[in-house]
Design a protein around this motif. Structure first.
Motif, PDB file in Angstrom:
ATOM      1  N   VAL A  69       0.833  -1.206   0.000  1.00 21.86           N
ATOM      2  CA  VAL A  69       0.000   0.000   0.000  1.00 21.86           C
ATOM      3  C   VAL A  69       0.871   1.261   0.000  1.00 21.86           C
ATOM      4  O   VAL A  69       0.631   2.208  -0.762  1.00 21.86           O
ATOM      5  CB  VAL A  69      -0.971  -0.008   1.191  1.00 21.86           C
ATOM      6  N   ALA A  70       1.909   1.301   0.851  1.00 28.69           N
ATOM      7  CA  ALA A  70       2.796   2.468   0.877  1.00 28.69           C
ATOM      8  C   ALA A  70       3.467   2.663  -0.473  1.00 28.69           C
ATOM      9  O   ALA A  70       3.598   3.792  -0.968  1.00 28.69           O
ATOM     10  CB  ALA A  70       3.852   2.297   1.971  1.00 28.69           C
ATOM     11  N   TYR A  71       3.871   1.576  -1.068  1.00 30.77           N
ATOM     12  CA  TYR A  71       4.503   1.590  -2.379  1.00 30.77           C
ATOM     13  C   TYR A  71       3.547   2.168  -3.428  1.00 30.77           C
ATOM     14  O   TYR A  71       3.887   3.095  -4.187  1.00 30.77           O
ATOM     15  CB  TYR A  71       4.878   0.145  -2.689  1.00 30.77           C
ATOM     16  N   ALA A  72       2.316   1.659  -3.453  1.00 28.40           N
ATOM     17  CA  ALA A  72       1.341   2.103  -4.452  1.00 28.40           C
ATOM     18  C   ALA A  72       0.940   3.557  -4.247  1.00 28.40           C
ATOM     19  O   ALA A  72       0.827   4.330  -5.209  1.00 28.40           O
ATOM     20  CB  ALA A  72       0.102   1.204  -4.399  1.00 28.40           C
ATOM     21  N   VAL A  73       0.742   3.953  -3.004  1.00 28.76           N
ATOM     22  CA  VAL A  73       0.243   5.289  -2.701  1.00 28.76           C
ATOM     23  C   VAL A  73       1.239   6.375  -3.119  1.00 28.76           C
ATOM     24  O   VAL A  73       0.851   7.453  -3.580  1.00 28.76           O
ATOM     25  CB  VAL A  73      -0.072   5.396  -1.193  1.00 28.76           C
ATOM     26  N   GLY A 287      -3.459   0.449 -22.527  1.00 27.04           N
ATOM     27  CA  GLY A 287      -2.463  -0.394 -21.874  1.00 27.04           C
ATOM     28  C   GLY A 287      -2.689  -0.499 -20.379  1.00 27.04           C
ATOM     29  O   GLY A 287      -2.570  -1.581 -19.791  1.00 27.04           O
ATOM     30  N   LEU A 288      -3.040   0.610 -19.742  1.00 28.75           N
ATOM     31  CA  LEU A 288      -3.311   0.585 -18.299  1.00 28.75           C
ATOM     32  C   LEU A 288      -4.505  -0.306 -17.975  1.00 28.75           C
ATOM     33  O   LEU A 288      -4.503  -1.030 -16.968  1.00 28.75           O
ATOM     34  CB  LEU A 288      -3.559   2.002 -17.788  1.00 28.75           C
ATOM     35  N   PRO A 293      -6.234  -6.373 -14.882  1.00 27.52           N
ATOM     36  CA  PRO A 293      -6.561  -7.789 -14.680  1.00 27.52           C
ATOM     37  C   PRO A 293      -5.330  -8.695 -14.722  1.00 27.52           C
ATOM     38  O   PRO A 293      -5.280  -9.705 -14.018  1.00 27.52           O
ATOM     39  CB  PRO A 293      -7.525  -8.106 -15.825  1.00 27.52           C
ATOM     40  N   PHE A 294      -4.327  -8.323 -15.539  1.00 31.55           N
ATOM     41  CA  PHE A 294      -3.106  -9.137 -15.584  1.00 31.55           C
ATOM     42  C   PHE A 294      -2.440  -9.172 -14.213  1.00 31.55           C
ATOM     43  O   PHE A 294      -2.100 -10.247 -13.692  1.00 31.55           O
ATOM     44  CB  PHE A 294      -2.130  -8.574 -16.621  1.00 31.55           C
ATOM     45  N   SER A 295      -2.256  -8.016 -13.589  1.00 29.66           N
ATOM     46  CA  SER A 295      -1.543  -7.940 -12.310  1.00 29.66           C
ATOM     47  C   SER A 295      -2.370  -8.501 -11.162  1.00 29.66           C
ATOM     48  O   SER A 295      -1.829  -9.144 -10.261  1.00 29.66           O
ATOM     49  CB  SER A 295      -1.149  -6.484 -12.026  1.00 29.66           C
ATOM     50  N   THR A 420       1.960   2.829 -10.489  1.00 28.10           N
ATOM     51  CA  THR A 420       0.891   2.863  -9.487  1.00 28.10           C
ATOM     52  C   THR A 420      -0.237   1.914  -9.868  1.00 28.10           C
ATOM     53  O   THR A 420      -0.783   1.193  -9.028  1.00 28.10           O
ATOM     54  CB  THR A 420       0.345   4.295  -9.333  1.00 28.10           C
ATOM     55  N   THR A 421      -0.586   1.914 -11.156  1.00 26.34           N
ATOM     56  CA  THR A 421      -1.625   0.998 -11.633  1.00 26.34           C
ATOM     57  C   THR A 421      -1.201  -0.444 -11.411  1.00 26.34           C
ATOM     58  O   THR A 421      -1.982  -1.270 -10.903  1.00 26.34           O
ATOM     59  CB  THR A 421      -1.894   1.226 -13.129  1.00 26.34           C
ATOM     60  N   GLN A 422       0.041  -0.761 -11.757  1.00 22.06           N
ATOM     61  CA  GLN A 422       0.505  -2.133 -11.584  1.00 22.06           C
ATOM     62  C   GLN A 422       0.564  -2.513 -10.105  1.00 22.06           C
ATOM     63  O   GLN A 422       0.077  -3.575  -9.706  1.00 22.06           O
ATOM     64  CB  GLN A 422       1.884  -2.320 -12.215  1.00 22.06           C
ATOM     65  N   GLN A 423       1.181  -1.644  -9.290  1.00 28.88           N
ATOM     66  CA  GLN A 423       1.365  -1.991  -7.884  1.00 28.88           C
ATOM     67  C   GLN A 423       0.031  -2.065  -7.148  1.00 28.88           C
ATOM     68  O   GLN A 423      -0.175  -2.949  -6.316  1.00 28.88           O
ATOM     69  CB  GLN A 423       2.277  -0.965  -7.215  1.00 28.88           C
TER      70      GLN A 423
END
Length: 480
Positions: A69-73, A287-288, A293-295, A420-423
């Motif tokens: 969460v910290a990583y994504a935020v 692409g995003l 769904p892939f991640s 951010t989208t991936q994480q």
């Protein structure tokens, strides 16, 4: 009389952006691997951590979620700060902080100290990782950029699988009696090597028009991700208390407020954290959508298979980690062939990859149904190999597609949005598919819960394949 003519000083030519050397590319790819390895490396170490630190299930989930969460935020903010203050500077600072927080994780005396150190580790990764893609975007062009982006995608995919394998090996090896702590301590020497290489080989770049930090946008983006990811991650273990439902109900409202603030800032000429105008780029937008769904499926699968193989099939951490070695090996080989396939067939390799991944996942589901509880490397090998080939034809290509049209001046924010989208999707996958699996186990048993969860992931793969049909047929080299 002789007329003296004083020549006007010539305008300095616009300096060409620094080129990224081979050692520089190796260094930034090493840095790209570290945060993804650490997202997955703890999956097979959690049972040992729980025993050693007397930690309950909800606290152990925070060890995973706190980092994610910290990583994504903070990823988009990390990209913006790199654009503003210099990407090399943020890269070096983030990498040094990642090493220190990894050391703190490895030396944590109790579970809550480990959770706090993991949150700090995720924050340091968010400072470091956006600079990788932004540096590649700013220092390469044409075929060199295509090759660098392909290598980045291959590194990211391989790191996610290798992290789980490495975690099992390190826990079982019990290096110098460190046990689970070695999965964090191993980062320290790697970071030291990375810093020495980075000082010598990573060039400094920054946006030609640095943009100030969008404080309201940063706060609202953080609030949006927190209201979604925290309740999904902690809800099941906490018994779904009232706060989890209130938080989930608040998510669409906070997300709408974030979009409104960013749109208003974009229209009035100010600089939003995530410019809505960036989504006018078809390649980035489509692409995003595919990355989600892939991640989600990928991270959910990695978490669920680690739990099922250890707690259900009774495998040790090494056997549980190496059961996916064929997936990693084939992923690596097909990643090397990916650029040539893309040059010949364009983005049509992505739906082909989804078909291969779906076939591999179906074979693994069948193996779980027929062979349980004798499920391991041999039984999973055919399906894992096919899935690895399919994933290698998707992830690196999609990364190239997303950033192919992003201007160099917005390289930091573009890479931050993609990461951010991936994480966020990786964290969502662990939360959603992990919760589904663990909720089904008491009623269905471990085997049927695993099969049902794999079938849900198969649906995510099918969605990925359908979305990939809307990608641009060719990949531009992007603005130089």
């Amino acid at each position: 009389m002789t007329e003296t003519i004083t020549a006007r000083p010539a305008r300095p030519a616009a300096s060409a952006p620094p080129a990224l050397s081979g050692p520089g590319l190796f260094t930034v790819l090493l840095a790209a691997a570290l945060p993804l390895v650490d997202f997955f490396i703890v999956n097979v170490a959690l049972p040992t951590i729980g025993t050693d630190l007397s930690a309950g299930e909800s606290v152990l989930e925070l060890v995973v979620a706190g980092y994610g969460v910290a990583y994504a935020v903070l990823l988009v903010l990390g990209g913006r700060l790199g654009d503003l203050f210099g990407r090399r500077r943020l890269f070096l600072g983030g990498m040094a902080a990642f090493g220190l927080t990894s050391l703190a994780c490895g030396l944590a005396p109790d579970a809550w100290t480990l959770v706090a150190a993991r949150v700090a580790q995720g924050a340091s990764a968010a400072a470091m990782l956006p600079q990788v893609l932004a540096t590649i975007q700013a220092t390469t062009s044409g075929p060199r950029r295509a090759k660098a982006m392909s290598l980045y995608g291959a590194t990211a995919g391989l790191a996610m699988v290798a992290g789980q394998i490495l975690g099992g090996v390190l826990v079982a090896a019990d290096v110098a009696g460190t046990g689970w702590r070695s999965v964090f301590l191993v980062n320290v020497p790697v970071v030291l090597v990375g810093l020495l290489l980075a000082v010598r080989s990573v060039p400094e770049t920054r946006s030609a028009r640095p943009e100030p930090v969008d404080v309201p946008g940063t706060v609202l983006l953080a609030a949006s991700l927190l209201t979604l990811l925290v309740p999904l991650t902690e809800g099941r273990a906490a018994g779904w208390p009232l706060w989890t439902w209130l938080s989930l109900a608040a998510f669409p409202l906070v997300a709408a407020a974030f979009y409104a603030v960013e749109r208003r800032a974009d229209r009035t000429g100010r600089t939003p954290l995530v410019p809505p105008s960036l989504f006018a780029l078809t390649s980035l937008r489509r692409g995003l959508l595919l990355i989600v769904p892939f991640s989600v499926g990928f991270s959910g699968f990695m978490f669920v298979i680690a739990v099922a193989l250890q707690q259900g099939a009774g495998l040790g951490p090494v056997a549980a980690g190496t059961a996916l070695a064929p997936l990693a090996g084939v992923f690596f080989l097909f990643s090397l062939a990916g650029p040539r396939l893309v040059a010949r067939y364009g983005t049509r390799v992505v739906p082909a990859g989804a078909v291969l991944q779906g076939a591999g996942l179906a074979l693994m589901t069948l193996a779980a149904w027929r062979s349980w509880p004798d499920l391991g490397l041999v039984e999973l090998l055919p399906g894992a190999a096919l899935a690895g080939a399919g994933q290698a034809l998707q992830l690196p290509v999609v990364f190239r597609v997303v950033l192919s049209e992003v201007p160099a001046a917005r390289a930091g924010v573009g890479s931050g949005v993609m990461m951010t989208t991936q994480q966020s999707s990786l964290a969502l996958g662990v939360a959603a598919l992990g919760t589904l699996f663990l909720s089904l186990v008491p009623d269905l048993g471990m085997r049927d819960a695993l099969v049902m969860t794999l079938l849900v992931q198969l649906g995510a793969v099918a969605l990925t394949g359908l979305l990939s049909l809307r990608l641009p047929r060719t990949i531009g080299s992007g603005p130089s």
